[in-house]
Design an enzyme around this catalytic site. Sequence first.
Site, PDB file in Angstrom:
ATOM      1  N   LYS A  39      -5.916   3.724   0.271  1.00 22.46           N
ATOM      2  CA  LYS A  39      -4.612   4.473   1.156  1.00 22.46           C
ATOM      3  C   LYS A  39      -3.713   5.221  -0.095  1.00 22.46           C
ATOM      4  CE  LYS A  39      -2.094   0.383   1.787  1.00 22.46           C
ATOM      5  NZ  LYS A  39      -1.872  -0.755   2.803  1.00 22.46           N
ATOM      6  N   TYR A  70      25.251  11.668 -16.322  1.00 25.94           N
ATOM      7  CA  TYR A  70      26.017  11.749 -14.952  1.00 25.94           C
ATOM      8  C   TYR A  70      26.904  10.810 -14.741  1.00 25.94           C
ATOM      9  CZ  TYR A  70      23.303  15.847 -13.804  1.00 25.94           C
ATOM     10  OH  TYR A  70      22.741  17.145 -13.491  1.00 25.94           O
TER      11      TYR A  70
HETATM   12  C1  LIG Z   1      -2.309  -2.186   2.258  1.00 27.69           C
HETATM   13  C2  LIG Z   1      -3.020  -3.173   3.034  1.00 27.69           C
HETATM   14  C3  LIG Z   1      -3.766  -4.028   2.462  1.00 27.69           C
HETATM   15  C4  LIG Z   1      -3.990  -4.048   0.939  1.00 27.69           C
HETATM   16  O1  LIG Z   1      -2.824  -4.976   0.453  1.00 27.69           O
HETATM   17  P1  LIG Z   1      -2.528  -5.199  -0.917  1.00 27.69           P
HETATM   18  O2  LIG Z   1      -1.318  -5.870  -1.094  1.00 27.69           O
HETATM   19  O3  LIG Z   1      -2.188  -3.918  -1.776  1.00 27.69           O
HETATM   20  O4  LIG Z   1      -3.740  -5.967  -1.480  1.00 27.69           O
HETATM   21  C5  LIG Z   1      -4.714  -4.965   3.258  1.00 27.69           C
HETATM   22  N1  LIG Z   1      -4.434  -4.726   4.588  1.00 27.69           N
HETATM   23  C6  LIG Z   1      -3.613  -3.911   5.312  1.00 27.69           C
HETATM   24  C7  LIG Z   1      -3.461  -4.034   6.604  1.00 27.69           C
HETATM   25  C8  LIG Z   1      -2.631  -3.219   4.389  1.00 27.69           C
HETATM   26  O5  LIG Z   1      -2.055  -2.326   5.055  1.00 27.69           O
END
Ligand SMILES: *Cc1c(COP(=O)(O)O)cnc(C)c1O
Length: 370
Positions: free
Chosen positions: A39, A261
């Site tokens: 993702k 800044y």
């Molecule tokens: C993002 C996600 C994962 C992967 O998690 P990591 O901690 O990056 O390994 C697995 N399951 C779900 C439901 C997620 O949203």
Amino acid sequence: MTSVEHCGAILTIDLDAIAANYRLLRGRLAGAACAAVVKADAYGLGMEHVAPALSRAGCETFFVAHIDEGIQLRRLLPDAGIHVFNGLHAGCEPVFAEHRLVPVLNSLGDIEAWARFCGRAGASPVPPADIHLDTGMTRLGLPPEEVDVLAGEPDRLGPIDVAYVLSHLACADEPGHELNRRQVDAFRKARGALAPRPASLANSSGIFLGPDYHFDLARPGAALYGVAPVPGEPNPMAQVVRLQGKILQVRDVDTPQTVGYGATHRIARRGRMATVAVGYADGYLRSSSNSGGANFGDIRVPVVGRVSMDLITLDVSDLPHRMARPGDLVDLIGPHNPLDRLAADAGTIGYEILTSLGSRYHRVYKGGGA
Ligand SMILES: *Cc1c(COP(=O)(O)O)cnc(C)c1O
């Protein structure tokens, strides 16, 4: 993408390290299969490069968050199993069928809609679906009362072909947290109440909680990309990302000058400052102001003053003059300055650093077996 001559920083992504991480995680699973979570553009590293490399490493099942990420991935991997965490949106059922995407059904309403769609499809093929049970995350998935309804009325699944029953751990990166045990118990119980089906619970850190958490399919993301799965312990994952910022200017300074800044850094003694062409617009978080660091080889220098949109300033006073000159590269993430350290200095986690990596970097992909 900018050329290497014009860029403010070079981001190198090691696809062989991702493949090695995939194999390491898969090797920790006795019996269970290993999916990959890609993702958010493979956690900012570029799904179009990362997903085919994982496929060549033997991964057959992928998870994304959004339907459109699934459609993009389908073009890259015509034969992979592609599951979509965020599930159905009203009326989108035919899109899942067209692209052979597996929706993760997150409520009784989703189940009803998908069952209706399967019923109407007749002889045309419909992908399977996952059922997401919420066991303690309170985010997505059937809440406990809906799980009870489904257990009492399993016919609600109708013609749905269930691929996996899944749930997600809230505290997998804290092995001692009591919620882990409660979630795995709740998951086993809920699963037992439904007909026996393949199950999936563990994310990256969940794999390291041990075989009780493995079930039939693990779903790692972050560890594939080098994030330490067990914070506080030596990181078994290969580092995937190197980020080298380019020095634009070096100047001599002396008290009572200030830097950046808000004049938040006061020069205390004669020295030298190097200005690097990376800022918060590139995902170098502003919370690294006066707390981050960069490396010339194994020599660490501090970020001084505020991170601005396009620039950071390093105190290079202690370096020999030949080591920090305009045009030189300095490791913002590198062998001596790992992702998790940069994240800790910025008060965040490696996940946020990766998914913030900017579009102005010159990107280089190494390996991948293509
Ligand atoms: C993002 C996600 C994962 C992967 O998690 P990591 O901690 O990056 O390994 C697995 N399951 C779900 C439901 C997620 O949203």
